[in-house]
Design a protein around this motif. Structure first.
Motif, PDB file in Angstrom:
ATOM      1  N   VAL A  28       0.804  -1.221   0.000  1.00  0.00           N
ATOM      2  CA  VAL A  28       0.000   0.000   0.000  1.00  0.00           C
ATOM      3  C   VAL A  28       0.838   1.274   0.000  1.00  0.00           C
ATOM      4  N   CYS A  29       2.055   1.223   0.547  1.00  0.00           N
ATOM      5  CA  CYS A  29       2.880   2.437   0.612  1.00  0.00           C
ATOM      6  C   CYS A  29       3.962   2.467  -0.470  1.00  0.00           C
ATOM      7  N   THR A  30       3.899   1.560  -1.433  1.00  0.00           N
ATOM      8  CA  THR A  30       4.912   1.536  -2.494  1.00  0.00           C
ATOM      9  C   THR A  30       4.621   2.603  -3.546  1.00  0.00           C
ATOM     10  N   LYS A  31       5.643   2.925  -4.312  1.00  0.00           N
ATOM     11  CA  LYS A  31       5.466   3.908  -5.384  1.00  0.00           C
ATOM     12  C   LYS A  31       4.419   3.437  -6.390  1.00  0.00           C
ATOM     13  N   GLY A  32       4.419   2.142  -6.677  1.00  0.00           N
ATOM     14  CA  GLY A  32       3.438   1.613  -7.622  1.00  0.00           C
ATOM     15  C   GLY A  32       2.014   1.813  -7.149  1.00  0.00           C
ATOM     16  N   ALA A  33       1.777   1.604  -5.851  1.00  0.00           N
ATOM     17  CA  ALA A  33       0.426   1.778  -5.304  1.00  0.00           C
ATOM     18  C   ALA A  33       0.011   3.247  -5.335  1.00  0.00           C
ATOM     19  N   ILE A  34       0.929   4.136  -5.009  1.00  0.00           N
ATOM     20  CA  ILE A  34       0.622   5.572  -5.011  1.00  0.00           C
ATOM     21  C   ILE A  34       0.333   6.051  -6.435  1.00  0.00           C
ATOM     22  N   LEU A  35       1.100   5.556  -7.403  1.00  0.00           N
ATOM     23  CA  LEU A  35       0.824   5.888  -8.802  1.00  0.00           C
ATOM     24  C   LEU A  35      -0.552   5.384  -9.220  1.00  0.00           C
ATOM     25  N   ARG A  36      -0.910   4.178  -8.757  1.00  0.00           N
ATOM     26  CA  ARG A  36      -2.221   3.633  -9.117  1.00  0.00           C
ATOM     27  C   ARG A  36      -3.345   4.512  -8.558  1.00  0.00           C
ATOM     28  N   LEU A  37      -3.208   4.987  -7.327  1.00  0.00           N
ATOM     29  CA  LEU A  37      -4.241   5.828  -6.725  1.00  0.00           C
ATOM     30  C   LEU A  37      -4.464   7.092  -7.554  1.00  0.00           C
ATOM     31  N   GLN A  88      12.287  11.470  -5.323  1.00  0.00           N
ATOM     32  CA  GLN A  88      12.462  10.039  -5.555  1.00  0.00           C
ATOM     33  C   GLN A  88      13.112   9.359  -4.355  1.00  0.00           C
ATOM     34  N   SER A  89      14.070  10.033  -3.737  1.00  0.00           N
ATOM     35  CA  SER A  89      14.712   9.487  -2.544  1.00  0.00           C
ATOM     36  C   SER A  89      13.718   9.394  -1.388  1.00  0.00           C
ATOM     37  N   HIS A  90      12.905  10.443  -1.226  1.00  0.00           N
ATOM     38  CA  HIS A  90      11.913  10.435  -0.151  1.00  0.00           C
ATOM     39  C   HIS A  90      10.867   9.349  -0.372  1.00  0.00           C
ATOM     40  N   LEU A  91      10.466   9.127  -1.617  1.00  0.00           N
ATOM     41  CA  LEU A  91       9.485   8.075  -1.907  1.00  0.00           C
ATOM     42  C   LEU A  91      10.059   6.691  -1.622  1.00  0.00           C
ATOM     43  N   PHE A  96       9.788   6.461   2.043  1.00  0.00           N
ATOM     44  CA  PHE A  96       8.361   6.301   2.367  1.00  0.00           C
ATOM     45  C   PHE A  96       7.953   4.836   2.230  1.00  0.00           C
ATOM     46  N   GLU A  97       8.365   4.229   1.133  1.00  0.00           N
ATOM     47  CA  GLU A  97       8.033   2.835   0.854  1.00  0.00           C
ATOM     48  C   GLU A  97       8.606   1.908   1.920  1.00  0.00           C
ATOM     49  N   ARG A  98       9.793   2.235   2.384  1.00  0.00           N
ATOM     50  CA  ARG A  98      10.473   1.384   3.377  1.00  0.00           C
ATOM     51  C   ARG A  98       9.942   1.620   4.793  1.00  0.00           C
ATOM     52  N   TRP A 150       6.089  -4.344   9.106  1.00  0.00           N
ATOM     53  CA  TRP A 150       7.153  -3.983  10.041  1.00  0.00           C
ATOM     54  C   TRP A 150       6.635  -3.126  11.206  1.00  0.00           C
ATOM     55  N   ILE A 151       5.361  -2.831  11.202  1.00  0.00           N
ATOM     56  CA  ILE A 151       4.785  -1.921  12.196  1.00  0.00           C
ATOM     57  C   ILE A 151       3.654  -2.637  12.918  1.00  0.00           C
TER      58      ILE A 151
END
Length: 393
Positions: free
Chosen positions: A106-115, A165-168, A171-173, A179-180
């Motif tokens: 849900v927090c990956t770049k791919g998911a954010i692009l999909r939204l 791009q570095s922040h994303l 964000f993904e990690r 992990w939470i």
């Protein structure tokens, strides 16, 4: 690291932890107690509510009555861009429900692009032309692609394209839900909403994409009742404070005791408190509306008034008379689930013609769903929503 990921559970003030525990308890109770036949109609309604409020934050002026009317008659929803914007937002939520994002993704770049892509799916091309500067230069935005230019949003200057791009990647990690654990999942939901808005990954649509993200993240974090309550409704009902608290979390850190990243930990705490207060207010509101005894009483009064032709629509016109037996049909569907027409007739103790006429009127008004030979199912009509769920808008 540019920012503290979230307020850790062991660092959160005790009163804030207590508040999150209360949110989790109420969410679980709401998830457990809602009558099963009402779940789908309520989630469909909440998509409309969510869309109305999320777009209202961005200045969309469409009123709820027009949205509900368009939901009843989709063929009449063409025309105004504001209404089309809301319809697309509702459809994006529906697609995300039917084809959900993986909880870990849900927090990956791919998911954010999909939204982002889901929200802009099918928009007129002119709505993708984004003004770059005061000189009138424009850029054609591609839905589901990250921005390629530096931008300024009020007083906030988001990260450069390279920094973004570095922040994303961070964000993904940092927000991976596997992990939470514990209360930290809620604190991560609060922080990730701000951090995504701060990164500002798109040329346009960041607010609505960010709120769609938070909807998905809270569901993935285990809030089973989410979708029966809405953060966007809470944000929009206090939009001035919403922006104020986002700006507070934008602030650079103030000295060595205010975190280790670029951004202020004290600002993040202020934002997290606001996020928690908003969540608690919303889950309390919807828990009260769906409390069985109170809902049962509102259903009784609604159908009694309808049987006397004493209820007015939003234009002030009297709604047509509806036989009091409609109340028994509605309650049967609510508490016992879908029913065959013959079983409804037997329960009512009336003739086939009377049953057929009553069900036809209820279906026409949107109180129930009739679909060929399928069992009769519960629905929420445009006219009943305002009565059964007061102060929803």
């Amino acid at each position: 690291m540019a920012f503290t990921p979230y307020i850790p559970q062991d660092k959160a003030p005790e009163d804030l932890q207590d508040q999150v525990v209360q949110i989790m308890r109420l969410d679980a109770a709401l998830h457990a107690k809602i009558p099963s036949p009402l779940r789908v109609p309520m989630m469909n309604l909440l998509r409309v509510v969510n869309s109305y409020y999320s777009n209202k934050i961005e200045g969309n002026s469409t009123v709820p009555a027009d949205i509900l009317r368009a939901e009843d008659a989709p063929q009449e929803a063409k025309g105004a861009n504001d209404l089309q914007e809301i319809k697309r937002h509702i459809e994006a939520q529906r697609r995300l429900t039917n084809d959900p994002i993986d909880k870990v993704e849900v927090c990956t770049k791919g998911a954010i692009l999909r939204l982002h892509r889901e929200f802009y799916d099918g928009v007129p091309e002119e709505m993708l032309d984004i003004q770059l500067n005061d000189q009138g230069e424009t850029f054609r935005m591609v839905p589901g692609e990250f921005r390629q230019f530096g931008v300024r949003v009020g007083q906030h200057i988001p990260p450069t394209v390279e920094q973004m791009q570095s922040h994303l990647n961070d964000f993904e990690r940092l927000y991976r839900l596997d992990w939470i654990h514990g209360l930290s999942r809620f604190f991560a939901a609060a922080a990730s909403h701000h951090r995504l808005m701060w990164i500002h990954p798109f040329m346009d649509g960041n607010g609505r994409t960010g709120r769609l993200f938070t909807d998905q993240y809270l569901k993935a974090a285990g809030f089973g009742g989410y979708g029966l309550w809405s953060m966007s409704r809470g944000f929009a009902r206090n939009v001035g404070t919403y922006y104020e608290m986002l700006r507070a979390a934008d602030h650079p850190r103030k000295g060595e005791l205010d975190g280790r990243g670029e951004l202020s930990d004290s600002g993040l705490l202020r934002w997290t408190r606001f996020f928690a207060e908003t969540a608690l207010d919303q889950v309390q509101y919807f828990s009260a509306q769906l409390e069985p005894e109170q809902l049962n009483q509102r259903i009784d009064v609604y159908f009694e008034m309808r049987s006397r032709r004493a209820l007015l629509d939003s234009k002030g016109d009297a709604l047509p008379e509806l036989r009091i037996e409609a109340r028994d049909v509605y309650k049967t569907l609510l508490y016992l689930g879908d029913q065959q027409r013959a079983d409804i007739q037997a329960r009512l103790g009336v003739g086939e013609r009377t049953t057929r006429s009553l069900l036809s009127q209820m279906a026409k008004e949107g109180l129930i769903t009739l679909d060929g030979r399928k069992p009769v199912s519960l629905s929420l009509s445009r006219h009943s929503i305002e009565f059964l769920f007061p102060y929803l808008w």
